[in-house]
Scaffold this motif. Sequence first.
Motif, short mmCIF file in Angstrom:
data_model
loop_
_atom_site.label_atom_id
_atom_site.label_comp_id
_atom_site.label_asym_id
_atom_site.label_seq_id
_atom_site.Cartn_x
_atom_site.Cartn_y
_atom_site.Cartn_z
N LYS A 285 27.81 -39.35 28.33
CA LYS A 285 26.90 -40.01 27.39
C LYS A 285 27.15 -39.54 25.96
CE LYS A 285 23.16 -40.96 30.68
NZ LYS A 285 21.78 -40.63 31.10
N PHE A 286 27.48 -38.25 25.82
CA PHE A 286 27.78 -37.71 24.50
C PHE A 286 29.00 -38.40 23.90
CE2 PHE A 286 29.66 -34.85 21.43
CZ PHE A 286 28.56 -34.36 20.73
N LEU A 287 30.06 -38.55 24.71
CA LEU A 287 31.28 -39.19 24.22
C LEU A 287 31.03 -40.67 23.90
CD1 LEU A 287 34.26 -39.12 23.55
CD2 LEU A 287 34.79 -39.37 25.99
N ILE A 288 30.22 -41.34 24.72
CA ILE A 288 29.88 -42.75 24.45
C ILE A 288 29.17 -42.87 23.10
CG2 ILE A 288 28.38 -44.66 25.17
CD1 ILE A 288 28.90 -43.71 28.10
N ARG A 289 28.22 -41.97 22.85
CA ARG A 289 27.49 -42.01 21.57
C ARG A 289 28.44 -41.78 20.39
NH1 ARG A 289 23.57 -38.97 24.37
NH2 ARG A 289 24.30 -37.05 23.37
N GLU A 290 29.34 -40.81 20.54
CA GLU A 290 30.26 -40.50 19.45
C GLU A 290 31.21 -41.66 19.17
OE1 GLU A 290 30.46 -37.86 17.30
OE2 GLU A 290 28.50 -37.39 18.16
N ILE A 291 31.72 -42.28 20.22
CA ILE A 291 32.63 -43.41 20.03
C ILE A 291 31.90 -44.59 19.40
CG2 ILE A 291 34.01 -45.16 21.22
CD1 ILE A 291 34.88 -43.01 23.20
N ASN A 292 30.68 -44.87 19.86
CA ASN A 292 29.90 -45.96 19.28
C ASN A 292 29.59 -45.70 17.80
OD1 ASN A 292 29.59 -47.85 21.40
ND2 ASN A 292 28.06 -46.58 22.39
N HIS A 293 29.34 -44.44 17.48
CA HIS A 293 29.09 -44.07 16.07
C HIS A 293 30.35 -44.34 15.24
CE1 HIS A 293 27.65 -41.80 12.60
NE2 HIS A 293 28.79 -41.13 12.62
N GLN A 294 31.51 -43.99 15.79
CA GLN A 294 32.77 -44.24 15.08
C GLN A 294 33.01 -45.74 14.89
OE1 GLN A 294 34.95 -42.10 13.69
NE2 GLN A 294 33.59 -40.39 14.19
N MET A 295 32.71 -46.53 15.93
CA MET A 295 32.91 -47.97 15.85
C MET A 295 32.03 -48.59 14.77
SD MET A 295 33.17 -48.77 19.94
CE MET A 295 33.17 -50.55 19.81
N LYS A 296 30.76 -48.15 14.73
CA LYS A 296 29.82 -48.71 13.75
C LYS A 296 30.25 -48.39 12.31
CE LYS A 296 25.81 -48.70 16.80
NZ LYS A 296 24.56 -47.97 17.17
#
Length: 299
Positions: A285-296
């Motif tokens: 979940k941490f990695l998902i959040r970080e990747i989504n933050h990068q995408m945004k």
Amino acid sequence: LQISEPDEFDIMLTMSVPRLQLDACDATGAFYYVTLKRNPREMYLSRFLDEEGKLSALEMLEALRKIIKEENINISTAEVTVTRKKPGCPAITLQIKKPPSEISLDIILALKVNQSWPLSTKDGLPVGEWLGRKVRNKLRYEEFYLVAKQNKEEKVLRGNTWRLSFSHTEKEIITNHGNGKTCCESDGVRCCRKDCLKILKYLLQQLKTKHQKELQKFCSYHVKTAFFHSCARWPHDEDWRWEDLDYCFQRYLEYFLECLENSQLPHFFIPQYNLISQTDRASQKFLIREINHQMKNRF
């Protein structure tokens, strides 16, 4: 596929062995106990057999480490250090210091096995639509390797387990990655497959540098496995046109996120072996959040 400044290298030190008996030590289909089929008393490997007649990966690694340390004393052209061993790690790591940079070299002990691939690989390597069934059959006729990797799921850790390795096959696939035979050759059309893989490797590397503790369970092999599945899912060269790099990377990244969301990333060669553990949901979940933050934020 090196990214940034290449300072980490792997060497697989292979030992050809006679026919082996492989006994799966768990349900993953990736880890095995190894028994020599011929009379071990006549063989140089007999001193590495444990009391049950199984070939001890731990003892062979220890013997190799001893040889490397003894030879290291004779090296005068560079400052070379044998790093402390990491529990369960199949590699012996050398740090080579020479200005202006330092190089890390992993020496990986592997058994080269020239017999049929284990049954757990029967439904793996799904490259039929991508590289063709003839290529798949050809690859499956090649030798496979066993690396000295401890299975951490064992109730009693004895250090006598070996893990399947298909790194040589992976290299061959990446080198000849096109659905069409001239993909990325001088007279062919360039695709963006390898570039997509490099970008995601770089992204994970940067996130791991920033969040070492939270993302320690993830490595570039997760990214590479998701890449192979993406190539099989979108098998045609037209699906990876160089001018569509942005779109192709986004599609590949979304597939990787899907794997993280579902805690499901099957090994490309051993489909029953899930590389993402259900017990590591917090780090996923941490990695998902970080990747989504990068995408945004457009990375």
